[in-house]
Design an enzyme around this catalytic site. Structure first.
Site, PDB file in Angstrom:
ATOM      1  N   CYS A  40     -11.354   2.862  -0.408  1.00  0.00           N
ATOM      2  CA  CYS A  40     -10.004   3.215   0.042  1.00  0.00           C
ATOM      3  C   CYS A  40      -9.716   2.330   1.242  1.00  0.00           C
ATOM      4  O   CYS A  40     -10.596   2.140   2.105  1.00  0.00           O
ATOM      5  CB  CYS A  40      -9.958   4.692   0.433  1.00  0.00           C
ATOM      6  SG  CYS A  40      -8.421   5.184   1.240  1.00  0.00           S
TER       7      CYS A  40
ATOM      8  N   CYS B 225      -4.282  -1.260  -2.128  1.00  0.00           N
ATOM      9  CA  CYS B 225      -4.494   0.178  -2.231  1.00  0.00           C
ATOM     10  C   CYS B 225      -5.363   0.399  -3.466  1.00  0.00           C
ATOM     11  O   CYS B 225      -5.023  -0.099  -4.557  1.00  0.00           O
ATOM     12  CB  CYS B 225      -3.140   0.856  -2.404  1.00  0.00           C
ATOM     13  SG  CYS B 225      -3.215   2.609  -2.779  1.00  0.00           S
TER      14      CYS B 225
ATOM     15  N   GLU C 110      -5.190   8.831   9.205  1.00  0.00           N
ATOM     16  CA  GLU C 110      -3.765   8.627   9.546  1.00  0.00           C
ATOM     17  C   GLU C 110      -3.376   9.428  10.785  1.00  0.00           C
ATOM     18  O   GLU C 110      -2.529   9.019  11.567  1.00  0.00           O
ATOM     19  CB  GLU C 110      -2.860   9.060   8.388  1.00  0.00           C
ATOM     20  CG  GLU C 110      -3.048   8.231   7.164  1.00  0.00           C
ATOM     21  CD  GLU C 110      -1.797   7.500   6.729  1.00  0.00           C
ATOM     22  OE1 GLU C 110      -0.714   7.885   7.164  1.00  0.00           O
ATOM     23  OE2 GLU C 110      -1.925   6.542   5.958  1.00  0.00           O
TER      24      GLU C 110
ATOM     25  N   ASP D 121       0.873  -1.184   0.000  1.00  0.00           N
ATOM     26  CA  ASP D 121       0.000   0.000   0.000  1.00  0.00           C
ATOM     27  C   ASP D 121       0.904   1.226   0.000  1.00  0.00           C
ATOM     28  O   ASP D 121       2.124   1.130   0.211  1.00  0.00           O
ATOM     29  CB  ASP D 121      -0.876  -0.023   1.268  1.00  0.00           C
ATOM     30  CG  ASP D 121      -1.784   1.204   1.376  1.00  0.00           C
ATOM     31  OD1 ASP D 121      -2.329   1.646   0.352  1.00  0.00           O
ATOM     32  OD2 ASP D 121      -1.923   1.750   2.491  1.00  0.00           O
ATOM     33  N   SER D 122       0.295   2.376  -0.185  1.00  0.00           N
ATOM     34  CA  SER D 122       1.050   3.633  -0.128  1.00  0.00           C
ATOM     35  C   SER D 122       1.619   3.866   1.276  1.00  0.00           C
ATOM     36  O   SER D 122       2.588   4.588   1.437  1.00  0.00           O
ATOM     37  CB  SER D 122       0.122   4.787  -0.478  1.00  0.00           C
ATOM     38  OG  SER D 122      -0.991   4.778   0.401  1.00  0.00           O
TER      39      SER D 122
ATOM     40  N   HIS E 298      -8.133   2.770   3.799  1.00  0.00           N
ATOM     41  CA  HIS E 298      -8.168   3.433   5.111  1.00  0.00           C
ATOM     42  C   HIS E 298      -9.581   3.420   5.728  1.00  0.00           C
ATOM     43  O   HIS E 298      -9.724   3.525   6.939  1.00  0.00           O
ATOM     44  CB  HIS E 298      -7.772   4.910   4.994  1.00  0.00           C
ATOM     45  CG  HIS E 298      -6.307   5.150   4.843  1.00  0.00           C
ATOM     46  ND1 HIS E 298      -5.589   4.702   3.759  1.00  0.00           N
ATOM     47  CD2 HIS E 298      -5.424   5.795   5.642  1.00  0.00           C
ATOM     48  CE1 HIS E 298      -4.332   5.077   3.890  1.00  0.00           C
ATOM     49  NE2 HIS E 298      -4.197   5.737   5.026  1.00  0.00           N
TER      50      HIS E 298
HETATM   51  N1  DGL Z   1      -4.885   3.413   0.920  1.00  0.00           N
HETATM   52  C1  DGL Z   1      -4.994   4.224  -0.271  1.00  0.00           C
HETATM   53  C2  DGL Z   1      -6.124   3.707  -1.172  1.00  0.00           C
HETATM   54  O1  DGL Z   1      -6.749   2.683  -0.890  1.00  0.00           O
HETATM   55  C3  DGL Z   1      -5.276   5.681   0.028  1.00  0.00           C
HETATM   56  C4  DGL Z   1      -4.207   6.483   0.691  1.00  0.00           C
HETATM   57  C5  DGL Z   1      -3.350   7.269  -0.249  1.00  0.00           C
HETATM   58  O2  DGL Z   1      -3.813   8.257  -0.854  1.00  0.00           O
HETATM   59  O3  DGL Z   1      -2.194   6.912  -0.384  1.00  0.00           O
HETATM   60  O4  DGL Z   1      -6.407   4.326  -2.174  1.00  0.00           O
END
Ligand code: DGL
Length: 269
Positions: A187, A74, A155, A11-12, A189
């Site tokens: 997303c 992600c 976050e 993931d990012s 998150h």
């Molecule tokens: N976890 C990322 C996603 O599912 C979002 C966070 C980011 O912008 O890096 O898109």
């Protein structure tokens, strides 16, 4: 590929730990290698080209560690880089994104209904969910809203909080998200704010947490390829491209327990 090889997850940053957690709950014996590209987060605001370059580098690393399956945990990277990563990895590992399993689920359970989707700018502007549904000629209708404040807010630990309640409300009241029957959390998150979103809707809209859907699909794939780990519980390793104490503390939020993060020594990105 031996059954004892790890599942690679990237993931990012640390948001994808929500998926890593769902996977470890469902398949506790599976060895896991997690990579959070904290040096480059957020991906949601990056160009597709940048995300593709980061994703390929991360896949090199996961392939060096002999991962049997690579999960792009992600949505932004799944939207921007899945096709490229899949072609790049070839037969060396199975590549799974977080969008295709959800499209299959929507086809089975939400056909003909009006859905909303929230996600990063990258995911929403790519139109990837609707495109994939159309390509498969599925009767899935999705209205999307980019919600770029939500991932940084989570976050920073702002959820179950009056500030997050206000931001969530502002977003969900946007005209584009009216008259929907289900809302896709697009997303990795967002499982963290599912409770608050549920509270906002009071049962009027079903909130679809995609982490379980994706974890179930991975189990199905590994079973069908006879690749589930048959030995004792495997190792779990968690790498980041830029280590800070605060990232390590935040792993508690996403994984349910604090995890030891190891800085991966790559600085030529
Ligand atoms: N976890 C990322 C996603 O599912 C979002 C966070 C980011 O912008 O890096 O898109």
């Amino acid at each position: 590929m031996p059954n004892s090889s790890p599942i690679g997850i990237f993931d990012s940053g640390i948001g994808g730990l929500t998926l890593a957690h769902a996977i470890t709950e469902l398949m506790p014996n599976e060895p896991i290698i997690y990579f959070g590209d904290t040096a480059h987060l957020p991906y949601g605001d990056k160009s597709a080209t940048a995300i593709q370059a980061y994703s390929v580098k991360i896949c090199n690393l996961l392939l060096e560690k002999n991962c049997k399956l690579i999960l792009i945990a992600c949505n932004s990277a799944s939207a921007a880089a899945y096709d490229l990563v899949k072609a790049y990895v070839g037969t060396k590992a199975i590549v799974v994104n977080v969008i295709d399993p959800v499209i299959q689920f929507l086809d089975q359970h939400w056909s003909g209904k009006m859905l909303g989707l929230i996600g990063t700018k990258q995911t929403v502007n790519s139109g990837i969910y609707s495109q994939k549904a159309e390509a498969l000629r599925k009767d899935i209708h999705i209205k999307s809203l980019a919600t770029p404040l939500l991932a940084p807010m989570i976050e920073e630990g702002f959820f179950n909080h009056t500030i997050s309640e206000q931001i969530i409300k502002e977003n969900l009241l946007q005209p584009v998200l009216q008259n929907i029957e289900g809302l896709i959390l697009g997303c990795t998150h967002y499982p963290l704010i599912k409770k608050q979103i549920d509270q906002f809707y009071q049962g009027r809209v079903d909130v679809i947490d995609t982490s379980l859907i994706v974890a179930n699909e991975i189990k199905r794939i590994l079973e069908s390829e006879d690749l589930l780990n048959k030995g004792k519980a495997g190792d779990r390793q968690f790498f980041v491209s830029d280590y800070t104490d605060s990232f390590e503390k935040s792993t508690q939020i996403f994984f349910g327990e604090t995890i030891k993060l190891t800085q991966f020594p790559i600085w030529d990105w």
